[in-house]
Design a protein around this motif. Sequence first.
Motif, PDB file in Angstrom:
ATOM      1  N   SER A  74      36.513  44.479  43.365  1.00 10.12           N
ATOM      2  CA  SER A  74      35.720  44.031  44.511  1.00 10.12           C
ATOM      3  C   SER A  74      36.525  44.090  45.794  1.00 10.12           C
ATOM      4  O   SER A  74      36.044  44.567  46.828  1.00 10.12           O
ATOM      5  CB  SER A  74      35.222  42.603  44.255  1.00 10.12           C
ATOM      6  OG  SER A  74      34.535  42.099  45.379  1.00 10.12           O
ATOM      7  N   VAL A  75      37.763  43.623  45.721  1.00 10.56           N
ATOM      8  CA  VAL A  75      38.608  43.574  46.916  1.00 10.56           C
ATOM      9  C   VAL A  75      38.927  44.979  47.418  1.00 10.56           C
ATOM     10  O   VAL A  75      38.788  45.276  48.610  1.00 10.56           O
ATOM     11  CB  VAL A  75      39.900  42.791  46.625  1.00 10.56           C
ATOM     12  CG1 VAL A  75      40.885  42.938  47.792  1.00 10.56           C
ATOM     13  CG2 VAL A  75      39.587  41.322  46.389  1.00 10.56           C
ATOM     14  N   VAL A  76      39.368  45.872  46.511  1.00 12.16           N
ATOM     15  CA  VAL A  76      39.756  47.220  46.966  1.00 12.16           C
ATOM     16  C   VAL A  76      38.554  48.040  47.414  1.00 12.16           C
ATOM     17  O   VAL A  76      38.701  48.979  48.206  1.00 12.16           O
ATOM     18  CB  VAL A  76      40.537  47.979  45.871  1.00 12.16           C
ATOM     19  CG1 VAL A  76      41.812  47.237  45.501  1.00 12.16           C
ATOM     20  CG2 VAL A  76      39.681  48.233  44.636  1.00 12.16           C
ATOM     21  N   SER A  77      37.358  47.680  46.922  1.00 18.75           N
ATOM     22  CA  SER A  77      36.161  48.414  47.361  1.00 18.75           C
ATOM     23  C   SER A  77      35.611  47.891  48.682  1.00 18.75           C
ATOM     24  O   SER A  77      34.591  48.377  49.177  1.00 18.75           O
ATOM     25  CB  SER A  77      35.078  48.339  46.281  1.00 18.75           C
ATOM     26  OG  SER A  77      34.640  46.999  46.092  1.00 18.75           O
ATOM     27  N   GLY A  78      36.288  46.887  49.255  1.00 14.77           N
ATOM     28  CA  GLY A  78      35.899  46.388  50.564  1.00 14.77           C
ATOM     29  C   GLY A  78      34.936  45.237  50.555  1.00 14.77           C
ATOM     30  O   GLY A  78      34.394  44.873  51.603  1.00 14.77           O
TER      31      GLY A  78
END
Length: 287
Positions: A74-78
């Motif tokens: 979730s974090v790396v996908s923005g």
Amino acid sequence: MTSAATASAVLGTVQAKRPARWRWLAARRLSQLTVFALFLLGPWAGVWVVKGNLASSLTLGVLPLTDPFVLAQSVVSGHWPERAALIGVAIVLVFYVFVAGRAYCGWVCPVNAATDAASWLRRRFKLTGGRTPPRSLRYWLLGAVLLVSALTGQMVWEAVNPVTLTQRALIFGGSFAWVLLAAVFLFDLFVAPRGWCGHVCPMGAAYALLGSKPLLRVAATHSSRCDDCGDCYAVCPEPQVLVAPIKAKGGAGPVITARECTACARCVDVCPTDVLRFTHRFDTQRD
């Protein structure tokens, strides 16, 4: 003692020990079924003990739990998570880093039941052959999932994750999850022994990276009793972790400290000479 009495005593000993041979396997299945039952009570019976799924849940309306691998996607996908998700992942991290290690794979993950069944069938019918990929593949897949998630802005693994898809299929129906679970089963049965959990699954890789020094461990406390039967290696999804503790190679202690160990304790169940036991990482005594 008469021969009949001797035979009776031996039979009694075997019968007394037989339940212990399945003790930890039964405990793991009970754990997995209990986790699923708690999730299913809401949609099936209207009793909302746990809301959500194995990726993100809320227990009794107060305890959030969030899977670290899912949150990382979730974090790396923005998509920055909400406060509850951050609290939930912190709780999960503390538990698996300091207490349970990679136990999620053996005690919670529903796919584990399918891979265990495939492993049992391989042993039962003496299936050999297959091509097992390198163990490093799961870590490469973990990195690839995070990279593709960052590039696409999508949580790509969740579209094919057999763990969460199986749970959704139980609640909402759908055939794709069962096809995927069957594919994992057949992969382990015919293509790569112990292939999914031991070589492919990026979620397992994520939990392995967390579990370098957890409290709960298996130890070869009575390694002097080992008769080299090989039963523990046959059932272990990560047999390489057993060698050093059992054989004391390189001065290794009895505790299985390898991060890949799922703490499933199947090795404890099957050992005919009680070499191994489920214990804690500070239990470093050998007999």
